[in-house]
Design an enzyme around this catalytic site. Structure first.
Site, mmCIF file in Angstrom:
data_model
loop_
_atom_site.group_PDB
_atom_site.id
_atom_site.type_symbol
_atom_site.label_atom_id
_atom_site.label_comp_id
_atom_site.label_asym_id
_atom_site.label_seq_id
_atom_site.Cartn_x
_atom_site.Cartn_y
_atom_site.Cartn_z
ATOM 1 N N ASP A 55 46.837 5.988 -19.672
ATOM 2 C CA ASP A 55 47.762 4.919 -20.041
ATOM 3 C C ASP A 55 49.162 5.488 -20.262
ATOM 4 O OD1 ASP A 55 48.366 2.124 -21.099
ATOM 5 O OD2 ASP A 55 48.956 3.375 -22.790
ATOM 6 N N TYR A 60 57.957 5.088 -22.761
ATOM 7 C CA TYR A 60 57.583 6.389 -23.294
ATOM 8 C C TYR A 60 58.469 7.491 -22.703
ATOM 9 C CZ TYR A 60 53.273 3.843 -24.534
ATOM 10 O OH TYR A 60 52.357 2.940 -25.008
ATOM 11 N N LYS A 86 53.017 -0.497 -18.073
ATOM 12 C CA LYS A 86 53.448 -1.704 -18.774
ATOM 13 C C LYS A 86 54.741 -2.264 -18.205
ATOM 14 C CE LYS A 86 51.096 0.171 -22.791
ATOM 15 N NZ LYS A 86 50.954 1.577 -22.354
#
Length: 341
Positions: A55, A60, A86
């Site tokens: 993930d 990030y 995402k």
């Protein structure tokens, strides 16, 4: 005999994931730097340990985590892993590097972001992620941080929810219908987001960062039952409550991405005492507790070093006597209705 990670299904989809996966936030250098070779060695340890769910997200490290995860996975057969990223933020090159704000990301790449949950914004974010990853597809695509922790006013939260409802949801459903993604999720930090999001888009699963751990089980009051009713599964993103369920209640322990408050330190200390009486490491109890709920498809603890990956796998494999769970319930430290292994 070495235990092998089992696979569990995401919602009512055909996507299955290993019950322990790899959370990539820390490879974006959350609060601390991570050298490239160490990041790759950490991902290799996850692969060697049998983890096949990875993930990541544009947020990030402002693209850094996606670059690192993609660099590792490009060398593996595509059918052997499940990749999750995402949408909701679109990155753009920073124009003023002297004023560039890295936020919580020590090694943030020089890209700024803006929130965009529209059809065009979601499609742009998905396509940009594929390029950063260097891969032609992702399996799981999640609406990211559409909750009150990051959307700091009700007006802003409602405006972005309206974007998702009006057009963003259509983008996600098109991608799933056309087979370009296998499942739609939402990555959330706080409990109220479950009820707010479940009616905005046809979700297959949530990644829940904090609301279900050894320290918190309020989602058993309505939220998890609602997910169960809708066929929406859960991936636990922070089974260690962002730190304290690994370190224990020591000075500097973190909870919910900040310093642990006194009542959490006290509760964690009592849980740790019970674990010690049964010769069970606190992280093992935390990880296995999260996996015991029938809604939970996987846990995805983060790591910045191969030893941390191996420690997480050891926690998953540790034998825990049933008496430990009985004592935690008897002491009122976990809820009576919380499923346990």
């Amino acid at each position: 005999m070495k235990k092998t990670l089992c696979e569990r299904r995401i919602g009512d989809t055909g996507v299955t994931v290993t019950e322990v996966g790899f959370g990539g936030a820390h490879l974006g250098e959350l609060f601390e730097g991570v050298p490239d070779d160490q990041a790759q060695a950490t991902l290799a340890a996850a692969w060697e340990g049998g983890m096949r769910l990875y993930d990541t997200a544009p947020y990030y490290g402002h693209g850094l985590s996606e670059h690192r995860v993609g660099d590792f996975l490009r060398r593996r057969e595509r059918s052997r892993y499940v990749l999750s990223t995402k949408v909701g933020r679109v990155l753009k090159a920073a124009r003023d590097l002297e004023r560039f704000d890295r936020g919580v990301w020590t090694g943030a790449l020089p890209f700024e972001f803006h929130y965009d949950y529209t059809y065009d914004g979601i499609m742009r974010s998905w396509e940009d992620s594929l390029q950063r990853l260097g891969l032609p597809s992702v399996d799981l695509l999640l609406v990211h941080d559409l909750d009150s922790l990051l959307q700091t006013t009700e007006q802003r939260l409602t405006a972005h929810e309206s974007q998702l409802y009006a057009s963003g949801a259509r983008a996600l459903e098109e991608l799933r219908r056309d087979g370009r993604i296998g499942a739609i999720g939402a990555g959330i930090n706080v409990r109220p987001a479950i009820r707010r999001l479940i009616d905005l888009v046809d979700l297959d699963f949530f990644i829940v960062a904090m609301p279900y751990t050894l320290l918190d089980q309020d989602v058993l009051d309505g939220d998890f039952p609602l997910c169960q009713e809708r066929g929406v599964s859960v991936v636990i993103g922070s089974p260690f409550a962002s730190g304290i369920l690994v370190t224990g209640p020591k000075e500097g322990a973190t909870y919910a991405y900040g310093p642990a408050p006194p009542e959490i330190l006290e509760k964690a200390g009592r849980i740790q005492q019970v674990c010690r009486r049964h010769d069970v490491p606190l992280p093992a109890a935390a990880l296995q507790f999260a996996l015991a709920h029938p809604l939970v498809s996987a846990v995805i603890p983060g790591a910045v070093h191969p030893d941390q990956v191996r420690s997480n796998l050891a926690s998953w494999a540790h034998e825990i006597p049933a008496d430990l769970w009985a004592e935690l319930k008897a002491e009122g430290l976990i809820r009576e209705d919380a499923p346990t292994p």
